[in-house]
Design an enzyme around this catalytic site. Structure first.
Site, PDB file in Angstrom:
ATOM      1  N   ASP A  15       0.825  -1.216   0.000  1.00  0.00           N
ATOM      2  CA  ASP A  15       0.000   0.000   0.000  1.00  0.00           C
ATOM      3  C   ASP A  15       0.861   1.269   0.000  1.00  0.00           C
ATOM      4  O   ASP A  15       1.991   1.261   0.475  1.00  0.00           O
ATOM      5  CB  ASP A  15      -0.922  -0.027   1.236  1.00  0.00           C
ATOM      6  CG  ASP A  15      -2.107   0.907   1.090  1.00  0.00           C
ATOM      7  OD1 ASP A  15      -2.352   1.415  -0.026  1.00  0.00           O
ATOM      8  OD2 ASP A  15      -2.796   1.129   2.110  1.00  0.00           O
ATOM      9  N   ARG A  28      -0.377   9.417  -9.932  1.00  0.00           N
ATOM     10  CA  ARG A  28      -0.489   8.154  -9.179  1.00  0.00           C
ATOM     11  C   ARG A  28       0.124   6.979  -9.938  1.00  0.00           C
ATOM     12  O   ARG A  28       0.730   6.079  -9.347  1.00  0.00           O
ATOM     13  CB  ARG A  28      -1.968   7.854  -8.875  1.00  0.00           C
ATOM     14  CG  ARG A  28      -2.597   8.816  -7.875  1.00  0.00           C
ATOM     15  CD  ARG A  28      -4.064   8.443  -7.619  1.00  0.00           C
ATOM     16  NE  ARG A  28      -4.200   7.096  -7.110  1.00  0.00           N
ATOM     17  CZ  ARG A  28      -4.094   6.758  -5.816  1.00  0.00           C
ATOM     18  NH1 ARG A  28      -3.882   7.682  -4.905  1.00  0.00           N
ATOM     19  NH2 ARG A  28      -4.208   5.501  -5.443  1.00  0.00           N
ATOM     20  N   HIS A  32       2.551   3.625  -8.968  1.00  0.00           N
ATOM     21  CA  HIS A  32       2.324   2.199  -9.251  1.00  0.00           C
ATOM     22  C   HIS A  32       3.521   1.607  -9.983  1.00  0.00           C
ATOM     23  O   HIS A  32       3.905   0.468  -9.744  1.00  0.00           O
ATOM     24  CB  HIS A  32       1.045   2.015 -10.060  1.00  0.00           C
ATOM     25  CG  HIS A  32      -0.194   2.415  -9.318  1.00  0.00           C
ATOM     26  ND1 HIS A  32      -0.443   1.999  -8.027  1.00  0.00           N
ATOM     27  CD2 HIS A  32      -1.250   3.200  -9.657  1.00  0.00           C
ATOM     28  CE1 HIS A  32      -1.602   2.502  -7.614  1.00  0.00           C
ATOM     29  NE2 HIS A  32      -2.102   3.242  -8.586  1.00  0.00           N
ATOM     30  N   GLU A  62     -12.232  -4.514  -4.543  1.00  0.00           N
ATOM     31  CA  GLU A  62     -12.729  -3.150  -4.346  1.00  0.00           C
ATOM     32  C   GLU A  62     -12.003  -2.139  -5.227  1.00  0.00           C
ATOM     33  O   GLU A  62     -12.531  -1.072  -5.518  1.00  0.00           O
ATOM     34  CB  GLU A  62     -12.582  -2.743  -2.876  1.00  0.00           C
ATOM     35  CG  GLU A  62     -13.548  -3.437  -1.921  1.00  0.00           C
ATOM     36  CD  GLU A  62     -13.186  -4.894  -1.611  1.00  0.00           C
ATOM     37  OE1 GLU A  62     -12.031  -5.301  -1.859  1.00  0.00           O
ATOM     38  OE2 GLU A  62     -14.080  -5.622  -1.142  1.00  0.00           O
ATOM     39  N   ARG A  66     -12.149   2.200  -8.486  1.00  0.00           N
ATOM     40  CA  ARG A  66     -11.330   3.403  -8.714  1.00  0.00           C
ATOM     41  C   ARG A  66     -11.650   3.991 -10.093  1.00  0.00           C
ATOM     42  O   ARG A  66     -12.222   3.300 -10.936  1.00  0.00           O
ATOM     43  CB  ARG A  66      -9.840   3.045  -8.617  1.00  0.00           C
ATOM     44  CG  ARG A  66      -9.448   2.671  -7.207  1.00  0.00           C
ATOM     45  CD  ARG A  66      -7.956   2.578  -7.044  1.00  0.00           C
ATOM     46  NE  ARG A  66      -7.637   2.227  -5.658  1.00  0.00           N
ATOM     47  CZ  ARG A  66      -6.427   2.255  -5.143  1.00  0.00           C
ATOM     48  NH1 ARG A  66      -5.395   2.619  -5.891  1.00  0.00           N
ATOM     49  NH2 ARG A  66      -6.232   1.923  -3.889  1.00  0.00           N
ATOM     50  N   LEU A 126      11.097 -20.517  -5.040  1.00  0.00           N
ATOM     51  CA  LEU A 126      10.113 -19.634  -4.400  1.00  0.00           C
ATOM     52  C   LEU A 126       8.839 -19.626  -5.232  1.00  0.00           C
ATOM     53  O   LEU A 126       8.898 -19.609  -6.467  1.00  0.00           O
ATOM     54  CB  LEU A 126      10.691 -18.208  -4.333  1.00  0.00           C
ATOM     55  CG  LEU A 126       9.747 -17.056  -3.976  1.00  0.00           C
ATOM     56  CD1 LEU A 126       9.266 -17.174  -2.526  1.00  0.00           C
ATOM     57  CD2 LEU A 126      10.438 -15.697  -4.171  1.00  0.00           C
TER      58      LEU A 126
END
Ligand code: IPE
Ligand code: IPE
Ligand code: MG
Length: 235
Positions: A15, A28, A32, A62, A66, A126
């Site tokens: 976040d 924004r 990201h 959710e 956006r 992994l």
């Protein structure tokens, strides 16, 4: 640090990308993009420490709410991310898996996911699990529906339903529960992430925004985890 002090599975709520960008006067989207770079730090830290599973919350159910422009930018970034990770994951012996409602993603992303999953299927160092269009309540609801279908066809009886039955019908059926949950940007909430699977996870909240969270921060979170005393309800 002894081996038992190393978590087997780390889950991260990545976040603060937007706030990272805002603090720099950038769109924004730039946050990201920087956040996608941070994934390498976490993956490399897992490889250093011998942690076999990491789940990354990349896009929630959710997050579809956006603005369209931001969702489109995130989908484009995801596609680019998958293109570059295919090669990197092969070099590092890393396997890719996903959880979430993948069918809601654009076809171009789904195709990339299928390709990288297939290419990396035999890798063993992994497992990186990307949570995409993921919501825990949606996942539990879908799991319940699948169990109900089996009951209606007689494949399963109500008395047979156990905790294990539910766990086996979740997207995470093949993975162990996370031992450690990291959330960045100083927020203390789960935001619909792995509600069932995190029942006994240890929490670590970092004040740093995700694009600033580096290998050293990851090591610090694991060191903190190793000092905890997990009781699981016992003494
Ligand atoms: C996390 O960063 C990434 C996604 C949810 C896709 P945010 O976009 O939530 O960044 P903030 O929380 O607004 O800073
Ligand atoms: C959680 O972050 C989802 C991801 C990191 C992908 P959000 O920024 O969407 O969560 P809220 O809105 O702060 O709860
Ligand atoms: Mg956020």
């Amino acid at each position: 640090m002894s081996d038992s002090a190393i978590p087997r599975h780390v889950a991260i709520i990545m976040d603060g990308n937007g706030r990272w960008a805002q603090a720099r006067g950038l769109p924004r989207k730039a946050g990201h993009r920087a956040g996608a770079e941070s994934v390498r730090e976490a993956v490399d830290a897992c490889l250093d420490l011998g942690i076999p599973f990491i789940t990354l919350y990349a896009f929630s159910s959710e997050n579809w709410s956006r603005p369209e422009k931001e969702v489109a930018a995130l989908m484009k970034l995801l596609e680019q991310f998958l293109k570059t990770k295919g090669k990197e994951f092969m070099q590092k012996n890393v396997r890719l898996r996903t959880i979430g409602q993948i069918e809601r993603l654009p076809a171009s992303c789904r195709a990339q996911i299928a390709q990288v999953e297939q290419d990396t299927a035999q890798n063993t160092a992994l497992t990186v699990i990307l949570a995409l269009s993921y919501g825990s309540r949606e996942e539990i609801t879908a799991s319940t529906r699948r169990i109900a279908e089996k009951i209606s066809t007689g494949e399963l009886s109500p008395e047979e339903i156990s905790k294990e039955t539910l766990a086996q019908h979740l997207d995470t059926a093949e993975f162990p529960d996370p031992d450690l949950l990291i959330r960045t940007s100083g927020e203390f909430r789960l935001s619909n992430f792995l509600l069932w699977q995190l029942s006994y996870a240890e929490f670590f909240v970092s004040e740093k925004n995700w694009p600033d969270f580096n290998k050293g921060d990851f090591h610090e979170a694991v060191a903190d985890y190793s000092r905890r005393h997990r009781r699981f309800g016992g003494l």
